[in-house]
Each structure stands twice: as structure tokens, then as C-alpha cells.
Design a protein around this motif. Structure first.
Motif, mmCIF file in Angstrom:
data_model
loop_
_atom_site.group_PDB
_atom_site.id
_atom_site.type_symbol
_atom_site.label_atom_id
_atom_site.label_comp_id
_atom_site.label_asym_id
_atom_site.label_seq_id
_atom_site.Cartn_x
_atom_site.Cartn_y
_atom_site.Cartn_z
ATOM 1 N N ILE A 4 0.917 -1.173 -0.046
ATOM 2 C CA ILE A 4 -0.132 -0.007 0.045
ATOM 3 C C ILE A 4 1.031 1.337 -0.105
ATOM 4 N N ALA A 5 0.917 2.055 -0.973
ATOM 5 C CA ALA A 5 1.695 3.290 -1.175
ATOM 6 C C ALA A 5 1.041 4.256 -0.037
ATOM 7 N N GLY A 6 2.206 4.898 0.463
ATOM 8 C CA GLY A 6 1.699 5.872 1.651
ATOM 9 C C GLY A 6 2.176 7.319 1.565
ATOM 10 N N GLN A 7 2.425 7.964 2.626
ATOM 11 C CA GLN A 7 2.743 9.271 2.660
ATOM 12 C C GLN A 7 4.274 9.530 2.440
ATOM 13 N N PRO A 8 4.758 10.534 2.219
ATOM 14 C CA PRO A 8 5.951 10.993 2.137
ATOM 15 C C PRO A 8 6.871 10.729 3.447
ATOM 16 N N PHE A 9 7.905 10.409 3.215
ATOM 17 C CA PHE A 9 8.798 10.019 4.523
ATOM 18 C C PHE A 9 9.795 10.906 5.078
ATOM 19 N N LEU A 10 10.398 11.862 4.309
ATOM 20 C CA LEU A 10 11.266 12.702 4.735
ATOM 21 C C LEU A 10 10.821 14.222 4.462
ATOM 22 N N THR A 11 10.869 15.123 5.683
ATOM 23 C CA THR A 11 10.496 16.483 5.108
ATOM 24 C C THR A 11 11.461 17.025 4.333
ATOM 25 N N ASP A 12 11.023 18.420 3.882
ATOM 26 C CA ASP A 12 11.871 19.216 2.776
ATOM 27 C C ASP A 12 13.329 19.330 3.233
ATOM 28 N N PHE A 13 13.411 19.776 4.609
ATOM 29 C CA PHE A 13 14.503 19.923 4.917
ATOM 30 C C PHE A 13 15.606 18.764 5.179
ATOM 31 N N GLN A 14 14.984 17.653 5.693
ATOM 32 C CA GLN A 14 15.582 16.275 5.743
ATOM 33 C C GLN A 14 16.124 15.961 4.155
ATOM 34 N N THR A 15 15.141 16.220 3.476
ATOM 35 C CA THR A 15 15.621 15.742 1.978
ATOM 36 C C THR A 15 16.731 16.563 1.587
ATOM 37 N N GLN A 16 16.679 17.996 1.701
ATOM 38 C CA GLN A 16 17.857 18.879 1.369
ATOM 39 C C GLN A 16 19.212 18.371 1.855
ATOM 40 N N LEU A 18 19.924 15.279 2.748
ATOM 41 C CA LEU A 18 20.152 13.972 2.152
ATOM 42 C C LEU A 18 21.070 14.189 0.676
ATOM 43 N N ILE A 19 20.236 15.196 0.111
ATOM 44 C CA ILE A 19 21.047 15.620 -1.153
ATOM 45 C C ILE A 19 22.371 16.014 -0.707
ATOM 46 N N SER A 20 22.637 16.837 0.161
ATOM 47 C CA SER A 20 23.972 17.369 0.525
ATOM 48 C C SER A 20 24.845 16.308 0.884
ATOM 49 N N GLN A 21 24.549 15.035 1.641
ATOM 50 C CA GLN A 21 25.465 13.872 1.921
ATOM 51 C C GLN A 21 25.549 13.246 0.557
ATOM 52 N N PHE A 22 25.026 13.066 -0.434
ATOM 53 C CA PHE A 22 25.155 12.318 -1.685
ATOM 54 C C PHE A 22 26.476 13.387 -2.232
ATOM 55 N N GLN A 23 26.307 14.614 -2.212
ATOM 56 C CA GLN A 23 27.221 15.584 -2.941
ATOM 57 C C GLN A 23 28.688 15.627 -1.965
ATOM 58 N N GLN A 24 28.508 15.292 -0.600
ATOM 59 C CA GLN A 24 29.806 15.280 -0.158
ATOM 60 C C GLN A 24 30.373 13.874 0.086
ATOM 61 N N LYS A 25 29.689 13.008 -0.162
ATOM 62 C CA LYS A 25 30.325 11.563 0.099
ATOM 63 C C LYS A 25 30.327 10.817 -1.137
ATOM 64 N N THR A 26 29.704 11.262 -2.307
ATOM 65 C CA THR A 26 29.724 10.353 -3.472
ATOM 66 C C THR A 26 30.126 11.373 -4.470
ATOM 67 N N GLU A 27 29.998 10.593 -5.756
ATOM 68 C CA GLU A 27 30.446 11.651 -6.984
ATOM 69 C C GLU A 27 29.159 11.588 -7.615
#
Length: 240
Positions: A4-16, A18-27
Motif C-alpha cells: 500500500i503506497a503511503g505518505q512522504p517519509f522525509l521533510t523538505d529540510f531532511q531531503t535537502q 540527504l542531497i547534501s550528503q550525496f554531494q559530499q560523500k559520493t560522486e
């Protein structure tokens, strides 16, 4: 199995974040991330049971999980296969108390990554580690694979880590394979304890118990005194 598909998991702040972690820790050039909870039930529900389940999960019947686009990759993170999450234990009790007889209700999170570069079928190990904890979670790329949550797995045989014969490299390899998340100080401590004091090889069960009891949640691990780094293992309220 039913999903059953549900609600979003992360807030907008948490999503940003997470994006920053990808930029810092990966290529990996991740520009957007959409997260969505998906509820996984051990059996199909129909009619009134299905409607009641939607009400319990606070999900609208029109909610769907959209398929990824050509520049997107979907990654599913859930409880480690072979374990039952605390969320599932409570949710399953609620369902049964509401007259929906079911063995288990679980929850996974679907991460849809928008990638501004060439997309592979799977993420690199470094990118996967941004999304999940190997000690407590499993990561897959096909939602149908979460059916493994409900597999009846035969007890695995006890494994011994050959630190007596192979030295510290054996413990470091086990740390990577099993996801113990042992620090350098932890490995030094265990090597001394098993090689010099106990004079035997540790089992994978012992190492897992050590990793759990000695996690950052349950001990104070490091202090700095007079400019000198010290390692201190002190039981906290988590062990009481």
C-alpha cells in the motif's frame, strides 16, 4: 504479499540534507530526492478489511507509487531481512486488535533519486551507505524483493572468525561483510580480548552482540582530556 503506497517519509529540510550528503560523500550528481513510505502486508486484503487498513495507515485510496522516469533510480530500504522492526510489532498488534487478522505489517521507504548524469542499475557502495544502515536495514532495487521480509529462514550456522590464524584482517573483513560498524578502537579491543586473553576465535553472534551493546546509542565511547584523546567505554542509561 500486498503493498500500500503511503505518505512522504522525509521533510523538505531532511531531503535537502540527504542531497547534501550525496554531494559530499559520493560522486553521484543527485539533484532531487522523493521519498515515500510503502506498507507491506503479509497477505492480500479486500473489501472492508482493505478500507479499514487504509484508515489505520491514514492513506488515501488514490495514493500510488509512481514508476521512475528515465533519469531516476528507485531504491527501497526496509528492515534487515530476517528481523522484525519495532514499528511492525506495534502495527501488527493494532491491525489484529482492529479485527484484521494478519501475521505481519511492515513499512519500507522508497527513495526516488533524480540523477543528472549517466544512471547505473545500482548505486555504488558509498552511495548506498548514505541511504541505509547495514546493521539494521536491507536495501533492494525492486519492490517485489521486499517479500523476503516474510521468508521463513532456517537458522544460520554459527561462524567463527579466525583471528587466531589470520589476525586482524579476518576481523576487519567480518566487520565489512556483516556490517558490525566496529571502530578502530573496537577492533583493537576485541583483538586483545580474544587473542591475548581468551585465546580463541570469536563467533559472529558474539561480535553482533558486542556491536549492538557497544553502539553509540548505548555507551560513551570517546573523550578528550588535556588535549589527549582517550577511549572510555562507560555504560549509559540504555543498558539499564
Amino acid at each position: 504479499m500486498m503493498t500500500i503506497a503511503g505518505q512522504p517519509f522525509l521533510t523538505d529540510f531532511q531531503t535537502q540534507q540527504l542531497i547534501s550528503q550525496f554531494q559530499q560523500k559520493t560522486e553521484l550528481n543527485v539533484s532531487q530526492i522523493h521519498t515515500q513510505q510503502v506498507y507491506v502486508l503479509s497477505r492480500e486484503l479486500e473489501g472492508d478489511e482493505h478500507k479499514k487498513a487504509l484508515d489505520l495507515l491514514a492513506v488515501d485510496s488514490s495514493t500510488v507509487l509512481e514508476a521512475p522516469k528515465s533519469n531516476q533510480l528507485q531504491v527501497i530500504v526496509g528492515p534487515r531481512f530476517g528481523t522484525i522492526s519495532p514499528w511492525a510489532s506495534k502495527a501488527t498488534d493494532i491491525f489484529n486488535n482492529c479485527e484484521i487478522v494478519i501475521n505481519r505489517v511492515e513499512r519500507v521507504v522508497v527513495y526516488t533519486l533524480t540523477i543528472d548524469s549517466k544512471i547505473s542499475e545500482k548505486l555504488s557502495t558509498a552511495a548506498e551507505q548514505v541511504l541505509f544502515d547495514r546493521m539494521t536495514q536491507s536495501l533492494v532495487y525492486d519492490l517485489s524483493d521486499v517479500s523476503k521480509l516474510f521468508d521463513d529462514q532456517a537458522p544460520a550456522s554459527l561462524n567463527h572468525i579466525d583471528v587466531i590464524g589470520q589476525g586482524q584482517s579476518a576481523l576487519e573483513l567480518a566487520n565489512t561483510q556483516f556490517g558490525f560498524a566496529l571502530s578502530v578502537e573496537d577492533i583493537d579491543y576485541l583483538m586483545n580480548a580474544y587473542v591475548n586473553e581468551l585465546k580463541r576465535n570469536p563467533t559472529d553472534v558474539e561480535l553482533m552482540m558486542f556491536a549492538q551493546a557497544n553502539s553509540e546509542h548505548c555507551v560513551i565511547k570517546s573523550l578528550t582530556l588535556n588535549g589527549q584523546s582517550m577511549v572510555k567505554y562507560s555504560q549509559s542509561h540504555c543498558s539499564k
